[in-house]
Write a protein that holds these residues in place. Sequence first.
Motif, PDB file in Angstrom:
ATOM      1  N   UNK A   1     -69.124   8.383  29.282  1.00 21.25           N
ATOM      2  CA  UNK A   1     -70.050   7.937  28.250  1.00 21.25           C
ATOM      3  C   UNK A   1     -69.614   8.634  26.977  1.00 21.25           C
ATOM      4  N   UNK A   2     -69.176   7.842  26.013  1.00 21.65           N
ATOM      5  CA  UNK A   2     -68.695   8.433  24.768  1.00 21.65           C
ATOM      6  C   UNK A   2     -69.765   8.418  23.707  1.00 21.65           C
ATOM      7  N   UNK A   3     -69.920   7.288  23.087  1.00 24.38           N
ATOM      8  CA  UNK A   3     -70.787   7.211  21.911  1.00 24.38           C
ATOM      9  C   UNK A   3     -72.096   6.483  22.186  1.00 24.38           C
ATOM     10  N   UNK A   4     -72.162   5.681  23.233  1.00 27.97           N
ATOM     11  CA  UNK A   4     -73.345   4.861  23.542  1.00 27.97           C
ATOM     12  C   UNK A   4     -73.637   3.820  22.472  1.00 27.97           C
ATOM     13  N   UNK A   5     -72.677   3.565  21.591  1.00 25.07           N
ATOM     14  CA  UNK A   5     -72.893   2.596  20.506  1.00 25.07           C
ATOM     15  C   UNK A   5     -71.753   1.595  20.385  1.00 25.07           C
ATOM     16  N   UNK A   6     -70.900   1.494  21.348  1.00 22.60           N
ATOM     17  CA  UNK A   6     -69.731   0.604  21.407  1.00 22.60           C
ATOM     18  C   UNK A   6     -68.631   0.953  20.415  1.00 22.60           C
ATOM     19  N   UNK A   7     -68.690   2.100  19.796  1.00 19.12           N
ATOM     20  CA  UNK A   7     -67.687   2.453  18.791  1.00 19.12           C
ATOM     21  C   UNK A   7     -66.406   3.041  19.372  1.00 19.12           C
ATOM     22  N   UNK A   8     -66.503   3.809  20.469  1.00 16.82           N
ATOM     23  CA  UNK A   8     -65.328   4.573  20.890  1.00 16.82           C
ATOM     24  C   UNK A   8     -64.487   3.890  21.971  1.00 16.82           C
ATOM     25  N   UNK A   9     -65.073   3.085  22.824  1.00 18.79           N
ATOM     26  CA  UNK A   9     -64.317   2.407  23.867  1.00 18.79           C
ATOM     27  C   UNK A   9     -64.013   3.232  25.094  1.00 18.79           C
ATOM     28  N   UNK A  10     -64.463   4.469  25.156  1.00 17.67           N
ATOM     29  CA  UNK A  10     -64.163   5.329  26.312  1.00 17.67           C
ATOM     30  C   UNK A  10     -64.695   4.742  27.612  1.00 17.67           C
ATOM     31  N   UNK A  11     -65.787   3.985  27.529  1.00 19.63           N
ATOM     32  CA  UNK A  11     -66.443   3.452  28.731  1.00 19.63           C
ATOM     33  C   UNK A  11     -65.936   2.068  29.136  1.00 19.63           C
TER      34      UNK A  11
ATOM     35  N   UNK B   1     -64.567  -4.872  28.805  1.00 18.28           N
ATOM     36  CA  UNK B   1     -65.855  -4.782  28.115  1.00 18.28           C
ATOM     37  C   UNK B   1     -66.210  -3.307  27.987  1.00 18.28           C
ATOM     38  N   UNK B   2     -66.969  -3.009  26.967  1.00 22.23           N
ATOM     39  CA  UNK B   2     -67.488  -1.654  26.818  1.00 22.23           C
ATOM     40  C   UNK B   2     -68.775  -1.590  27.631  1.00 22.23           C
ATOM     41  N   UNK B   3     -68.756  -0.814  28.686  1.00 23.12           N
ATOM     42  CA  UNK B   3     -69.872  -0.823  29.637  1.00 23.12           C
ATOM     43  C   UNK B   3     -71.159  -0.251  29.065  1.00 23.12           C
ATOM     44  N   UNK B   4     -71.090   0.369  27.877  1.00 26.83           N
ATOM     45  CA  UNK B   4     -72.319   0.820  27.225  1.00 26.83           C
ATOM     46  C   UNK B   4     -73.000  -0.317  26.471  1.00 26.83           C
TER      47      UNK B   4
ATOM     48  N   UNK C   1     -49.477  10.536  27.132  1.00 24.39           N
ATOM     49  CA  UNK C   1     -50.353   9.704  26.300  1.00 24.39           C
ATOM     50  C   UNK C   1     -51.803  10.166  26.362  1.00 24.39           C
ATOM     51  N   UNK C   2     -52.002  11.399  26.765  1.00 26.73           N
ATOM     52  CA  UNK C   2     -53.358  11.937  26.783  1.00 26.73           C
ATOM     53  C   UNK C   2     -53.303  13.416  26.466  1.00 26.73           C
ATOM     54  N   UNK C   3     -54.349  13.886  25.872  1.00 25.09           N
ATOM     55  CA  UNK C   3     -54.481  15.322  25.655  1.00 25.09           C
ATOM     56  C   UNK C   3     -55.764  15.773  26.321  1.00 25.09           C
ATOM     57  N   UNK C   4     -56.899  15.487  25.703  1.00 25.92           N
ATOM     58  CA  UNK C   4     -58.144  15.898  26.359  1.00 25.92           C
ATOM     59  C   UNK C   4     -58.496  14.947  27.499  1.00 25.92           C
ATOM     60  N   UNK C   5     -58.015  13.704  27.432  1.00 22.80           N
ATOM     61  CA  UNK C   5     -58.236  12.736  28.503  1.00 22.80           C
ATOM     62  C   UNK C   5     -59.523  11.946  28.404  1.00 22.80           C
ATOM     63  N   UNK C   6     -60.355  12.231  27.437  1.00 27.28           N
ATOM     64  CA  UNK C   6     -61.657  11.568  27.362  1.00 27.28           C
ATOM     65  C   UNK C   6     -61.526  10.068  27.115  1.00 27.28           C
ATOM     66  N   UNK C   7     -60.611   9.664  26.259  1.00 26.56           N
ATOM     67  CA  UNK C   7     -60.451   8.244  25.938  1.00 26.56           C
ATOM     68  C   UNK C   7     -59.585   7.509  26.946  1.00 26.56           C
ATOM     69  N   UNK C   8     -58.868   8.243  27.778  1.00 21.09           N
ATOM     70  CA  UNK C   8     -57.839   7.653  28.635  1.00 21.09           C
ATOM     71  C   UNK C   8     -58.344   6.540  29.543  1.00 21.09           C
ATOM     72  N   UNK C   9     -59.469   6.686  30.247  1.00 19.94           N
ATOM     73  CA  UNK C   9     -59.907   5.568  31.094  1.00 19.94           C
ATOM     74  C   UNK C   9     -60.121   4.274  30.304  1.00 19.94           C
ATOM     75  N   UNK C  10     -60.758   4.385  29.156  1.00 24.25           N
ATOM     76  CA  UNK C  10     -60.990   3.197  28.338  1.00 24.25           C
ATOM     77  C   UNK C  10     -59.698   2.604  27.803  1.00 24.25           C
ATOM     78  N   UNK C  11     -58.783   3.469  27.383  1.00 24.77           N
ATOM     79  CA  UNK C  11     -57.481   2.999  26.888  1.00 24.77           C
ATOM     80  C   UNK C  11     -56.725   2.260  27.984  1.00 24.77           C
TER      81      UNK C  11
END
Length: 164
Positions: A38-48, A57-60, A96-106
């Motif tokens: 769960x990143x932003x809960x507003x569809x902005x980040x795409x992590x989900x 789809x953005x699951x949030x 292609x990852x550092x912290x890994x937070x965005x990686x699943x969505x990417x």
Amino acid sequence: MTRVRVEVDGVTYEDDVEPRLLLVHYLRDRLGKVGTPIGCDTTNCGACTVLLDGVSVKSCSVLAVQADGRQVTTVEGLGIDGTLHPLQRAFHEEHALQCGFCTPGMIMAALDLLRENAAPSDEEIREGLEGNLCRCTGYQNIVRAVRRAAREMRTPAQEREVTS
């Protein structure tokens, strides 16, 4: 409560859910699919980002009831028997990852892109990943990873079309 039947990563689940429950919360809290952050809960980040019937789809932004009767694929459903999916492997090998937070969505957005375009240019990769934000990498290695996975995932027939 509303009864839903959803196939997630090849397993069918039937549950009673609140009509306003977001798909991301259903996946994480009910099914334990914590690989979808769960990143932003507003569809902005795409992590989900997940695949819903094969489309990213953005699951949030999707209610769990909207997934009723449909197939959901999370990043956790990509590998088979402990073997990484080509996109997962390419993200690792291309750093292609550092912290890994965005990686699943990417990875999930890239998978949808490669379903539509087996041999995207770097510009097409960047466009395909638009809406998925990364705060760490600068995107170069992400583009390189998607390009590498695209090469690995192409069938010999697709490869001939690309080179001819």
